[in-house]
Design a protein around this motif. Structure first.
Motif, PDB file in Angstrom:
ATOM      1  N   GLY A 251       0.738  -1.142  -0.064  1.00 34.60           N
ATOM      2  CA  GLY A 251      -0.081  -0.084  -0.230  1.00 34.60           C
ATOM      3  C   GLY A 251       0.815   1.200  -0.081  1.00 34.60           C
ATOM      4  N   TYR A 252       2.046   0.997   0.159  1.00 39.19           N
ATOM      5  CA  TYR A 252       3.008   2.232  -0.149  1.00 39.19           C
ATOM      6  C   TYR A 252       3.866   2.510  -1.358  1.00 39.19           C
ATOM      7  CZ  TYR A 252       2.238   2.487   5.000  1.00 39.19           C
ATOM      8  OH  TYR A 252       1.525   2.434   6.313  1.00 39.19           O
ATOM      9  N   THR A 253       4.046   3.627  -1.923  1.00 43.62           N
ATOM     10  CA  THR A 253       4.868   3.732  -2.954  1.00 43.62           C
ATOM     11  C   THR A 253       6.017   4.730  -2.672  1.00 43.62           C
ATOM     12  OG1 THR A 253       3.030   3.578  -4.396  1.00 43.62           O
ATOM     13  CG2 THR A 253       5.199   4.684  -5.512  1.00 43.62           C
ATOM     14  N   ASN A 254       7.393   4.313  -2.925  1.00 43.84           N
ATOM     15  CA  ASN A 254       8.462   5.288  -2.515  1.00 43.84           C
ATOM     16  C   ASN A 254       9.582   4.708  -3.535  1.00 43.84           C
ATOM     17  OD1 ASN A 254      10.102   7.070  -1.055  1.00 43.84           O
ATOM     18  ND2 ASN A 254      10.033   5.817   0.822  1.00 43.84           N
ATOM     19  N   ASP A 255      10.817   6.062  -3.867  1.00 46.13           N
ATOM     20  CA  ASP A 255      11.626   5.758  -4.684  1.00 46.13           C
ATOM     21  C   ASP A 255      13.187   5.859  -3.780  1.00 46.13           C
ATOM     22  OD1 ASP A 255      11.814   8.548  -4.268  1.00 46.13           O
ATOM     23  OD2 ASP A 255      12.408   9.030  -6.422  1.00 46.13           O
ATOM     24  N   ALA A 256      12.781   5.981  -2.466  1.00 52.37           N
ATOM     25  CA  ALA A 256      13.927   6.314  -1.599  1.00 52.37           C
ATOM     26  C   ALA A 256      14.454   4.804  -0.887  1.00 52.37           C
ATOM     27  CB  ALA A 256      13.636   7.088  -0.302  1.00 52.37           C
ATOM     28  N   TRP A 257      15.745   4.467  -1.118  1.00 51.83           N
ATOM     29  CA  TRP A 257      16.511   3.373  -0.810  1.00 51.83           C
ATOM     30  C   TRP A 257      17.454   3.642   0.431  1.00 51.83           C
ATOM     31  CZ3 TRP A 257      15.778  -1.802  -2.812  1.00 51.83           C
ATOM     32  CH2 TRP A 257      15.088  -1.989  -3.629  1.00 51.83           C
ATOM     33  N   SER A 258      17.715   2.965   1.413  1.00 54.99           N
ATOM     34  CA  SER A 258      18.937   3.248   2.398  1.00 54.99           C
ATOM     35  C   SER A 258      19.818   2.196   2.331  1.00 54.99           C
ATOM     36  CB  SER A 258      18.155   3.221   3.815  1.00 54.99           C
ATOM     37  OG  SER A 258      17.287   4.410   3.874  1.00 54.99           O
ATOM     38  N   TYR A 259      21.103   2.532   2.524  1.00 57.28           N
ATOM     39  CA  TYR A 259      22.151   1.603   2.464  1.00 57.28           C
ATOM     40  C   TYR A 259      22.457   0.998   4.157  1.00 57.28           C
ATOM     41  CZ  TYR A 259      26.445  -0.451   1.778  1.00 57.28           C
ATOM     42  OH  TYR A 259      27.831  -1.131   1.602  1.00 57.28           O
ATOM     43  N   LEU A 260      22.606  -0.140   4.058  1.00 57.35           N
ATOM     44  CA  LEU A 260      22.623  -0.733   5.423  1.00 57.35           C
ATOM     45  C   LEU A 260      24.226  -1.084   5.426  1.00 57.35           C
ATOM     46  CD1 LEU A 260      19.508  -2.761   5.584  1.00 57.35           C
ATOM     47  CD2 LEU A 260      19.877  -0.392   5.744  1.00 57.35           C
ATOM     48  N   PRO A 261      25.132  -0.543   6.005  1.00 57.56           N
ATOM     49  CA  PRO A 261      26.566  -0.927   6.111  1.00 57.56           C
ATOM     50  C   PRO A 261      26.797  -2.376   6.715  1.00 57.56           C
ATOM     51  CG  PRO A 261      26.274   0.776   7.749  1.00 57.56           C
ATOM     52  CD  PRO A 261      24.945   0.578   6.760  1.00 57.56           C
ATOM     53  N   ASP A 262      26.006  -2.784   7.691  1.00 61.97           N
ATOM     54  CA  ASP A 262      26.431  -3.819   8.628  1.00 61.97           C
ATOM     55  C   ASP A 262      25.896  -5.166   7.380  1.00 61.97           C
ATOM     56  OD1 ASP A 262      26.936  -2.561  10.702  1.00 61.97           O
ATOM     57  OD2 ASP A 262      24.887  -2.659  11.654  1.00 61.97           O
ATOM     58  N   TYR A 263      25.116  -5.028   6.377  1.00 63.30           N
ATOM     59  CA  TYR A 263      24.932  -5.881   5.441  1.00 63.30           C
ATOM     60  C   TYR A 263      25.382  -5.635   4.173  1.00 63.30           C
ATOM     61  CZ  TYR A 263      21.703  -7.014   9.132  1.00 63.30           C
ATOM     62  OH  TYR A 263      21.123  -7.101  10.586  1.00 63.30           O
ATOM     63  N   GLN A 264      26.022  -4.566   3.831  1.00 66.52           N
ATOM     64  CA  GLN A 264      26.605  -4.064   2.607  1.00 66.52           C
ATOM     65  C   GLN A 264      25.560  -4.324   1.439  1.00 66.52           C
ATOM     66  OE1 GLN A 264      30.496  -5.560   1.677  1.00 66.52           O
ATOM     67  NE2 GLN A 264      30.909  -5.617   3.697  1.00 66.52           N
ATOM     68  N   ALA A 265      24.182  -3.790   1.904  1.00 66.13           N
ATOM     69  CA  ALA A 265      23.104  -4.101   1.041  1.00 66.13           C
ATOM     70  C   ALA A 265      22.029  -2.752   1.123  1.00 66.13           C
ATOM     71  CB  ALA A 265      22.411  -5.335   1.543  1.00 66.13           C
ATOM     72  N   TRP A 266      21.157  -2.857   0.178  1.00 64.86           N
ATOM     73  CA  TRP A 266      20.103  -1.669   0.188  1.00 64.86           C
ATOM     74  C   TRP A 266      18.805  -2.213   0.545  1.00 64.86           C
ATOM     75  CZ3 TRP A 266      21.586   3.171  -1.503  1.00 64.86           C
ATOM     76  CH2 TRP A 266      22.826   3.258  -1.907  1.00 64.86           C
ATOM     77  N   MET A 267      18.059  -1.486   1.197  1.00 65.76           N
ATOM     78  CA  MET A 267      16.843  -1.555   1.632  1.00 65.76           C
ATOM     79  C   MET A 267      15.800  -0.578   1.007  1.00 65.76           C
ATOM     80  SD  MET A 267      15.235  -2.695   5.496  1.00 65.76           S
ATOM     81  CE  MET A 267      13.643  -3.170   5.645  1.00 65.76           C
ATOM     82  N   THR A 268      14.516  -0.932   0.591  1.00 64.46           N
ATOM     83  CA  THR A 268      13.526   0.146   0.335  1.00 64.46           C
ATOM     84  C   THR A 268      13.033   0.834   1.651  1.00 64.46           C
ATOM     85  OG1 THR A 268      11.507   0.801  -0.732  1.00 64.46           O
ATOM     86  CG2 THR A 268      11.730  -1.301   0.273  1.00 64.46           C
ATOM     87  N   ASN A 269      12.810   2.108   1.625  1.00 65.82           N
ATOM     88  CA  ASN A 269      12.484   2.838   2.937  1.00 65.82           C
ATOM     89  C   ASN A 269      11.210   2.580   3.120  1.00 65.82           C
ATOM     90  OD1 ASN A 269      15.339   4.052   2.849  1.00 65.82           O
ATOM     91  ND2 ASN A 269      14.202   6.160   2.978  1.00 65.82           N
ATOM     92  N   ILE A 270      10.373   2.000   2.327  1.00 62.82           N
ATOM     93  CA  ILE A 270       9.082   1.483   2.617  1.00 62.82           C
ATOM     94  C   ILE A 270       8.950   0.740   4.100  1.00 62.82           C
ATOM     95  CG2 ILE A 270       7.096  -0.072   2.225  1.00 62.82           C
ATOM     96  CD1 ILE A 270       7.609   0.793  -0.945  1.00 62.82           C
ATOM     97  N   TYR A 271       9.892   0.147   4.179  1.00 59.06           N
ATOM     98  CA  TYR A 271       9.978  -1.117   5.295  1.00 59.06           C
ATOM     99  C   TYR A 271      10.874  -0.530   6.465  1.00 59.06           C
ATOM    100  CZ  TYR A 271       7.345  -4.204   2.397  1.00 59.06           C
ATOM    101  OH  TYR A 271       6.366  -4.856   1.541  1.00 59.06           O
ATOM    102  N   ILE A 272      11.319   0.724   6.223  1.00 61.80           N
ATOM    103  CA  ILE A 272      12.033   1.377   7.669  1.00 61.80           C
ATOM    104  C   ILE A 272      10.988   2.367   8.180  1.00 61.80           C
ATOM    105  CG2 ILE A 272      14.056   2.800   8.293  1.00 61.80           C
ATOM    106  CD1 ILE A 272      15.246   1.612   5.835  1.00 61.80           C
ATOM    107  N   LYS A 273      10.698   2.093   9.440  1.00 62.59           N
ATOM    108  CA  LYS A 273       9.931   3.031  10.242  1.00 62.59           C
ATOM    109  C   LYS A 273      10.470   4.570  10.216  1.00 62.59           C
ATOM    110  CE  LYS A 273       7.818  -0.420  13.409  1.00 62.59           C
ATOM    111  NZ  LYS A 273       7.613  -1.027  14.758  1.00 62.59           N
ATOM    112  N   GLY A 274       9.490   5.363   9.877  1.00 62.87           N
ATOM    113  CA  GLY A 274       9.962   6.779   9.849  1.00 62.87           C
ATOM    114  C   GLY A 274       9.358   7.367   8.455  1.00 62.87           C
ATOM    115  N   ALA A 275       9.857   8.584   8.487  1.00 59.38           N
ATOM    116  CA  ALA A 275       9.243   9.329   7.166  1.00 59.38           C
ATOM    117  C   ALA A 275       9.660   8.618   5.924  1.00 59.38           C
ATOM    118  CB  ALA A 275       9.980  10.980   7.109  1.00 59.38           C
ATOM    119  N   ALA A 276       9.222   8.935   5.031  1.00 61.40           N
ATOM    120  CA  ALA A 276       9.393   8.435   3.488  1.00 61.40           C
ATOM    121  C   ALA A 276      10.961   8.670   3.142  1.00 61.40           C
ATOM    122  CB  ALA A 276       8.500   8.965   2.292  1.00 61.40           C
TER     123      ALA A 276
END
Length: 286
Positions: A251-276
């Protein structure tokens, strides 16, 4: 005849006494041998990691039982377990004060860090934001140091965790019906990888994810290779964020992605609690 019966009774009693003493001596010898084997077996570990090993090995020396669900009380430490409906051997676990695999890890690192930094099941412990380094199954034993956490299962479901001692050995709460033990590291089967724990201050931007089975990606794109799957809400560190591929999910749409250094991987901001667009997190320059 009464005298003979009395003599026989005395001999039987003496035999039982000696048998009991022998059994106790054997058990004591076994515990002593296990305790001697349970120690830091290689150089290079931090003082905190060595303290975690020592804390776990104290429980081995004490002859503490595996107990399903044990070690997950309000405070770190041995506790009575519960019956695992999938394991008939666990029928006595509610009577046994002990640890399951993650309960032992929780206790050992609480002792080492002075605070309850790894509270939760194996999944939660492996995906902690306190990862100083992650090591894959393919790297084998070579990069491991005493105190590293070893995990078994799949990326989306880890079912066992243990503490590395060095020299190919680990200390673990293995299964119902056994006591805490030292074992050879099992690299076959579903060994997933290892984690080196940071017991010091956590730096960076810390957030909480939501959802279940959420995959991180090798690049900020839904078509990129999968890296890790978070089985449930997970505390993460975010280094930076960027605008990339637009994602629509739950139910959400977002083009923001976050880089997680502990995993050397990216995650869509949809599944990170907080602002888009996460507050106070810088824009990635790569």
């Amino acid at each position: 005849m009464p005298r003979r019966s009395g003599l026989i009774g005395a001999l039987v009693a003496l035999f039982v006494l000696l048998l009991g003493a022998s059994a106790n001596a054997t058990a004591h010898t076994a515990r002593s041998a296990a305790a001697a084997d349970c120690r830091v077996l290689a150089p290079g570990a931090s003082a905190a990691a060595e303290s975690a090993v020592a804390a776990a090995c104290e429980q081995v020396a004490a002859g503490v039982w595996y107990s399903w669900g044990g070690g997950h009380g309000p405070q770190p430490g041995a506790s009575y377990g519960q019956v695992d409906p999938t394991d008939p051997a666990s029928e006595h676990d509610p009577e046994r004060r002990g640890f399951d695999c993650s309960g032992l890890v929780r206790y050992a690192y609480a002792r080492a860090a002075g605070s309850d930094i790894l509270n939760g099941p194996a999944d939660t412990q492996y995906y902690t934001h306190r990862a100083a380094e992650r090591l894959t199954a393919g790297q084998g034993l070579a990069p491991l140091l005493p105190g590293d956490l070893l995990a078994w299962g799949t990326s989306s479901h880890l079912h066992h965790i243990a503490i590395y001692l060095g020299a190919g050995k680990m200390v673990e709460a293995k299964q119902s019906g056994t006591k805490l033990m030292v074992s050879d590291v099992r690299l076959d089967g579903d060994y997933h990888g290892a984690l080196r724990v940071n017991t010091g201050p956590v730096t960076g931007h810390v957030f909480q994810t939501w959802g279940t089975g959420v995959w991180t990606k090798a690049a900020p794109s839904v078509s990129a290779a999968r890296v890790y799957a978070f089985p449930g809400p997970t505390t993460i560190r975010v280094a930076c964020q960027k605008h990339a591929e637009t994602v629509t999910s739950d139910g959400y749409t977002n083009d923001a992605w976050s880089y997680l250094p502990d995993y050397q991987a990216w995650m869509t901001n949809i599944y990170i609690k907080g602002a888009a667009w996460l507050e106070a997190v810088p824009t990635c320059t790569f």
